[in-house]
Structure formats: structure tokens, C-alpha cells
Design a protein around this motif. Structure first.
Motif, mmCIF file in Angstrom:
data_model
loop_
_atom_site.group_PDB
_atom_site.id
_atom_site.type_symbol
_atom_site.label_atom_id
_atom_site.label_comp_id
_atom_site.label_asym_id
_atom_site.label_seq_id
_atom_site.Cartn_x
_atom_site.Cartn_y
_atom_site.Cartn_z
ATOM 1 N N LEU A 426 0.830 -1.205 0.000
ATOM 2 C CA LEU A 426 0.000 0.000 0.000
ATOM 3 C C LEU A 426 0.866 1.257 0.000
ATOM 4 N N ILE A 427 1.822 1.325 0.917
ATOM 5 C CA ILE A 427 2.659 2.519 1.023
ATOM 6 C C ILE A 427 3.552 2.670 -0.207
ATOM 7 N N GLY A 428 4.094 1.539 -0.691
ATOM 8 C CA GLY A 428 4.928 1.611 -1.878
ATOM 9 C C GLY A 428 4.158 2.091 -3.098
ATOM 10 N N SER A 429 2.943 1.568 -3.264
ATOM 11 C CA SER A 429 2.112 1.999 -4.393
ATOM 12 C C SER A 429 1.691 3.454 -4.238
ATOM 13 N N LEU A 430 1.392 3.873 -3.013
ATOM 14 C CA LEU A 430 1.038 5.266 -2.756
ATOM 15 C C LEU A 430 2.188 6.189 -3.149
ATOM 16 N N ALA A 431 3.406 5.842 -2.716
ATOM 17 C CA ALA A 431 4.568 6.683 -3.023
ATOM 18 C C ALA A 431 4.817 6.745 -4.529
ATOM 19 N N GLY A 432 4.732 5.579 -5.191
ATOM 20 C CA GLY A 432 4.955 5.563 -6.640
ATOM 21 C C GLY A 432 3.920 6.360 -7.397
ATOM 22 N N ALA A 433 2.650 6.215 -6.996
ATOM 23 C CA ALA A 433 1.574 6.934 -7.683
ATOM 24 C C ALA A 433 1.665 8.438 -7.448
ATOM 25 N N THR A 435 4.394 10.176 -6.822
ATOM 26 C CA THR A 435 5.533 10.673 -7.602
ATOM 27 C C THR A 435 5.165 10.829 -9.075
ATOM 28 N N THR A 436 4.510 9.826 -9.627
ATOM 29 C CA THR A 436 4.122 9.876 -11.042
ATOM 30 C C THR A 436 3.170 11.031 -11.310
ATOM 31 N N ARG A 437 2.177 11.192 -10.471
ATOM 32 C CA ARG A 437 1.186 12.251 -10.689
ATOM 33 C C ARG A 437 1.797 13.636 -10.531
ATOM 34 N N ILE A 438 2.694 13.797 -9.574
ATOM 35 C CA ILE A 438 3.331 15.108 -9.385
ATOM 36 C C ILE A 438 4.199 15.455 -10.591
ATOM 37 N N ASN A 439 4.943 14.475 -11.071
ATOM 38 C CA ASN A 439 5.828 14.732 -12.213
ATOM 39 C C ASN A 439 5.050 15.000 -13.498
ATOM 40 N N ASP A 440 3.853 14.417 -13.611
ATOM 41 C CA ASP A 440 3.050 14.585 -14.826
ATOM 42 C C ASP A 440 2.121 15.791 -14.786
ATOM 43 N N ASP A 441 1.995 16.434 -13.631
ATOM 44 C CA ASP A 441 1.049 17.537 -13.477
ATOM 45 C C ASP A 441 1.720 18.855 -13.883
ATOM 46 N N PRO A 442 1.256 19.486 -14.948
ATOM 47 C CA PRO A 442 1.895 20.741 -15.386
ATOM 48 C C PRO A 442 1.698 21.892 -14.401
ATOM 49 N N VAL A 454 11.926 14.545 -2.312
ATOM 50 C CA VAL A 454 12.752 14.356 -1.112
ATOM 51 C C VAL A 454 11.889 13.896 0.056
ATOM 52 N N ARG A 455 10.711 14.489 0.195
ATOM 53 C CA ARG A 455 9.811 14.114 1.302
ATOM 54 C C ARG A 455 9.306 12.685 1.132
ATOM 55 N N ILE A 456 8.959 12.310 -0.084
ATOM 56 C CA ILE A 456 8.455 10.956 -0.345
ATOM 57 C C ILE A 456 9.548 9.933 -0.084
ATOM 58 N N GLU A 457 10.779 10.248 -0.484
ATOM 59 C CA GLU A 457 11.895 9.329 -0.279
ATOM 60 C C GLU A 457 12.147 9.096 1.212
ATOM 61 N N ALA A 458 11.925 10.126 2.030
ATOM 62 C CA ALA A 458 12.155 9.998 3.475
ATOM 63 C C ALA A 458 11.099 9.146 4.157
ATOM 64 N N GLY A 459 9.969 8.950 3.487
ATOM 65 C CA GLY A 459 8.906 8.129 4.078
ATOM 66 C C GLY A 459 7.560 8.801 3.987
ATOM 67 N N SER A 492 -5.694 11.088 -5.289
ATOM 68 C CA SER A 492 -5.778 10.109 -6.371
ATOM 69 C C SER A 492 -4.843 8.927 -6.118
ATOM 70 N N ALA A 493 -3.648 9.206 -5.586
ATOM 71 C CA ALA A 493 -2.679 8.144 -5.307
ATOM 72 C C ALA A 493 -3.161 7.233 -4.190
ATOM 73 N N GLN A 494 -3.926 7.753 -3.248
ATOM 74 C CA GLN A 494 -4.483 6.913 -2.178
ATOM 75 C C GLN A 494 -5.354 5.808 -2.765
ATOM 76 N N ILE A 495 -6.215 6.153 -3.692
ATOM 77 C CA ILE A 495 -7.084 5.152 -4.308
ATOM 78 C C ILE A 495 -6.251 4.131 -5.068
ATOM 79 N N THR A 496 -5.236 4.596 -5.779
ATOM 80 C CA THR A 496 -4.363 3.678 -6.507
ATOM 81 C C THR A 496 -3.658 2.718 -5.558
ATOM 82 N N GLY A 497 -3.148 3.240 -4.447
ATOM 83 C CA GLY A 497 -2.467 2.397 -3.465
ATOM 84 C C GLY A 497 -3.388 1.365 -2.851
#
Length: 540
Positions: A426-433, A435-442, A454-459, A492-497
Motif C-alpha cells: 500500500l505505502i509503496g504503491s502510494l509513493a509511486g503513484a 511521484t508519477t502524478r506530481i511529475n506529470d502535473d503541469p 525528497v519528502r516521499i523518499e524519506a517516508g 488520487s494516489a491513495q485510491i491507486t495504493g
């Protein structure tokens, strides 16, 4: 009806053994407030409870063989009541850990193997199948009713009343203990394999501890561990150490038995295909069940904002259908074999998890969610109606405490690993989702995306989106429009996770089919009990 009196006592004890764990899961926030501590401290208390039970379940089964299962059942209940009483009046979190995690955990380790053996010793044939179906159903009911009861008591009264009530319930069980028939004494002197106790307890504890802490420590790259090993997270190293101790335990048990001494558990049992299949399926069942009972409350409370009592109400269909299906085990045996029922239960469980993936969304669709919960309980109940009887019927009378110890060790390991593994997914999928959404959001600048990475990497924690919004509001360097985009990405990432975690449960359910080949394909009267090699022909 007199023959079911023993089942009333034993079933009540089984319900009691699983009730408070589910109560604690919905009371964490209140416990944090009452003891002025952190969530991690309460999580450590819950973890320790699982560790104590998993580590000493085999020992509890052997003690039942040594001193008599009925007697050890009584002593275990008394120990459990002492722990519940201490928990009810605990002034500090350390006293809570002593009362609930240690004393109650040790009491449960004495009660549960003896309980499994007493059910098998009190009933036979189809009556035994009925008894194990009821016991399994009551265990599931305890898991499902716990959040409802705990949520109501915690919200409107105090969680301490649950543990005080457990003391009263133990007293009532002991009042009617005479309904359980006395078991024949051991036919030979039995001693406790102390070295086996130490090796098995330490090995199981290390494996469970490492997996439970994997979300905090990290699997390979360290997240927030207490130490590192050669720059890596300690998780896999601790698992390897625990596995090494368990390997040494197996060598010790073989050597002990070869010398004619009494081992903690005879490894010959694992040559019993029926027992192996039953234990493996039990392990997988509890991995899925406790994984889901970790994910679903998060969805209901964190995403949907329901309180503890409302969460319990949403889980009620699981309890109802699981109890009904468990108690219909004997009726199902009239038209199908245990293997067919177990495989059918796995199919129903697989359908329930896939339905649940579709039901999880930003908005709670009550009818669809309730339907998936009812189907989940039906599948779990079908499994519960057969697996306990399968395990106990696969061994001789004198081996039933050992089988009970193995049964509940498999269940507790599955429960522990289910919570840990599904939580990590759950946490791994949340972090990945995220990150993806932030990078894709203009709408989000590279600078803000870099800070978020940096915050996501720390936990990353699974918290309400409002908490994220509040935290970002205190960061003046993040413009309001970017803060709003970050909150949307997190929601959105919460639902994905959550969907990924439930999908993992679906995968475990599907894999479980591979372990069902040894479950009996005949009716209970035709099931062959497998004796240890050299002890004579099998009973039919």
C-alpha cells in the motif's frame, strides 16, 4: 443438545481470543491521546502481541501435552484474564504492553492449541466438522465484530471497558468449564525441549518482527531504520537471521528425535500431505484476511472520513456471512468434499477481492461495497468451515496439541505477514503513484516536485488529505495553486495504493489454489488419518 455444550464454551473462548486485537486496531487514536504517546508506540504494542503469540504457540501446544489440554486451557484463560485486567487499568503505555502484549499473548499461546485439540477430542466425524465450522465462524465474527464493538465503546464510553468485559467473559467460561469432557492423561512422560523453545521462538520472532517493520525500515534501501547493515536496510538481514535460527531448530529437532527424546514438534508431521495443505491454506487465508482488514479500515476512516463505529457497521456483512457459511460446513459436505469446498471458497474470495477493487473509489458506493464485504465473508466462512477440521483430522489423538500449535502458528504468522506485506505494498504503491502524478502535473513546478520527491523518499504516511492540505498551508514557499494540485495528486494516489493492496490479496488468493491438492477429496467418514512412520496402519 448436551453434546454441544462443550462447543459453546470452546467457541466463546475462540471468539474472545481474536476480539481484542480487532478492537485495538480501531482504538489507536484514542490510545495515543490517553497515554500521551505516538502512533508508533501503540503500533509497537500491537506488534509485540503478535510476536508473543507466534513465538510461543508451539510451546503452548507441547505444554498442553505435558500437563493435560483441559488443565492448560484453564490456566491459559486465567493468565489471559490477568492480562486483560491489567490492560483495563493500565496507567502507562508500558503497563499496557505488559498486560496486553505479553501476558495476554502468553495466555493465548496456551489456550489456542489446547482449544483446537479439545474440539477434536470432544467430537468426531461430521460433528467435528460442524464444531470446527462454528469455531472458525466465531473467530471470523470476532475479527469483524471487534471494530464495531470497539468503535462504539471507544467512541461513546472507553476502550478499557472491552478488556474489563473480557475478564467477566473468562469467569463465565470457567464457570461452565465442566461442560468440556476430561481428556485422557498422556500415555508416557513428556518433557519440554527448552533449546527447541528458544530457537523456534527467536527465529519466528525475528522473521515476524522484520516483516512487520519492513514498512518503516525499508526492504533494501533504508527508510528510517534503527541501524543499517553495510549501508542497506536491516530487514532482509534480520529475516535471514531468523531463518537461520529456524533451520538450526529443525536440525535440533531431528537430532533430539533421533536420540529418542521428546522434540518440541515432530518434523515427521510435515511429511503428512493433508496437514501440509491445511496449514498452507490457513496461512494464506489469514494473510489475505488480515491484509484486507488493514486496508479496508484505512479506506473507510482515512479516505471516507468515517469514525470507528461507522467503520464497524460497514464491516458487519463480513461477520454475518462468514458466521453463516462457517456453520453450514456440514451441509456443504453432503454435496461436496472438503477440497471442493475449500477451492470453492477461494474462488468466492477471489471474486470478492476483485469486486472490492471496483468498489473502492473517491466516493463510497454503499451497495457495491456491502456486496463485496458479504461475498468476502462467504468465501472466508467456506474456508473456515473445513480447514480446522482438516488439520486436526490428519493426525492421531496424541498429536493434536502439536497440530493445534502448528495450526495457530500458521494463522498468526499469516496474520502478521498479511498486515506487514499488504501494508508495505500500500505505502509503496502510494509513493509511486504520488511521484508519477506530481511529475506529470503541469501545474506543479520542478522546484516543488523536487521538494516533494525528497519528502516521499524519506517516508510517506497514509493520512487524510485534509492533513496534507494543512501541512502544505504552513509552507509559504509553496504557492496555493500548487498546494491544491499536490493534495489532488495525493488523493488520487491513495485510491491507486488501496487498489494495488487489494489486488495483491487477489494474487495471494489465486496462488492458494496450488496448496489445496492435499486437502481430502472424500467425505469426513472416509478421510484417512496419517500416522507417523512405523506406528502401524492408518485409521479409517
Amino acid at each position: 443438545m448436551n453434546r454441544w455444550k462443550a462447543l459453546a464454551v470452546l467457541g466463546t473462548a475462540q471468539f474472545l481470543m481474536v476480539l481484542d486485537a480487532s478492537v485495538m486496531n480501531v482504538s489507536i487514536s484514542q490510545l495515543v491521546e490517553d497515554f500521551d504517546t505516538e502512533v508508533t508506540a501503540i503500533q509497537a504494542v500491537i506488534t509485540l502481541y503478535t510476536l508473543v503469540m507466534a513465538a510461543f504457540m508451539l510451546t503452548g501446544g507441547k505444554i498442553g501435552d505435558m500437563f493435560g489440554r483441559r488443565r492448560v486451557f484453564i490456566v491459559g484463560l486465567a493468565v489471559y484474564a490477568v492480562g486483560s485486567g491489567l490492560t483495563a487499568v493500565a496507567p502507562t503505555v508500558w503497563v499496557l504492553a505488559l498486560g496486553w502484549s505479553v501476558i495476554e499473548g502468553l495466555g493465548a499461546a496456551l489456550v489456542l492449541p489446547a482449544l483446537a485439540a479439545l474440539v477434536a477430542g470432544s467430537y468426531s466425524g461430521r460433528d467435528r466438522a460442524v464444531a470446527y465450522g462454528v469455531v472458525g465462524g466465531l473467530a471470523g465474527a470476532g475479527i469483524a465484530v471487534g471494530p464495531l464493538l470497539g468503535g462504539w465503546v471507544t467512541t461513546y464510553l472507553t476502550w478499557r471497558l472491552v478488556f474489563a468485559g473480557e475478564v467477566v467473559l473468562v469467569v463465565l467460561i470457567l464457570v461452565f468449564i465442566r461442560w468440556i469432557p476430561r481428556q485422557p492423561p498422556p500415555t508416557h512422560r513428556i518433557s519440554l525441549d527448552t533449546a527447541g523453545v528458544v530457537l523456534s521462538a527467536a527465529g519466528l520472532a525475528l522473521v515476524v518482527l522484520a516483516v512487520l517493520q519492513s514498512g518503516t525500515w525499508g526492504w533494501v534501501q533504508p527508510r528510517n531504520p534503527p541501524f543499517t547493515v553495510l549501508g542497506f536496510a536491516p530487514t532482509l538481514f534480520v529475516v535471514a537471521l531468523g531463518g537461520t535460527l529456524l533451520y538450526l531448530f529443525c536440525l535440533h529437532e531431528r537430532r533430539t528425535e533421533a536420540r529418542g527424546r521428546e522434540p518440541l514438534v515432530s518434523l515427521d508431521h510435515f511429511g503428512n500431505r493433508v496437514l501440509r495443505s491445511g496449514l498452507a491454506t490457513l496461512f494464506n487465508q489469514n494473510t489475505v484476511l488480515l491484509g484486507l482488514f488493514f486496508v479496508i479500515p484505512l479506506y473507510l476512516q482515512v479516505v471516507q472520513g468515517l469514525n470507528a463505529f461507522e467503520t464497524g457497521l460497514r464491516l458487519l456483512p463480513v461477520s454475518v456471512t462468514m458466521l453463516v457459511a462457517s456453520m453450514c460446513g456440514t451441509l456443504m459436505l453432503r454435496i461436496a468434499s472438503p477440497r471442493t469446498i475449500v477451492r470453492g471458497g477461494l474462488l468466492v474470495l477471489l471474486a470478492a477481492t476483485l469486486w472490492l477493487i471496483g468498489a473502492i473509489g473517491p466516493d463510497l458506493h454503499g451497495a457495491s461495497f456491502a456486496g463485496s464485504m458479504a461475498l468476502l465473508g462467504l468465501g472466508m466462512g467456506m474456508l473456515a468451515s473445513q480447514l480446522g477440521n482438516t488439520v486436526q483430522s490428519s493426525v492421531q489423538e496424541e498429536d493434536r496439541s502439536e497440530a493445534g500449535g502448528l495450526q495457530y502458528t500458521a494463522q498468526n504468522l499469516g496474520s502478521s505477514l498479511g498486515t506487514a506485506l499488504i501494508g508495505a505494498i500500500l505505502i509503496g504503491s502510494l509513493a509511486g503513484a504520488v511521484t508519477t502524478r506530481i511529475n506529470d502535473d503541469p501545474r506543479i513546478s520542478d522546484a516543488v516536485a523536487g521538494q516533494s520527491a525528497v519528502r516521499i523518499e524519506a517516508g510517506l504516511s497514509f493520512v487524510p488529505a485534509d492533513d496534507v492540505a494543512t501541512a502544505l498551508a504552513g509552507r509559504p514557499e509553496i504557492p496555493p495553486q500548487e498546494a491544491a494540485a499536490l493534495v489532488e495528486s495525493y488523493q488520487s494516489a491513495q485510491i491507486t495504493g488501496l487498489k494495488a493492496a487489494v489486488l495483491a490479496c487477489s494474487g495471494i488468493t489465486a496462488v492458494s489454489f496450488l496448496f489445496t491438492g492435499g486437502i481430502p477429496a472424500g467425505r469426513p467418514e472416509r478421510v484417512v488419518r496419517v500416522r507417523r512412520p512405523g506406528t502401524g496402519p492408518p485409521d479409517r
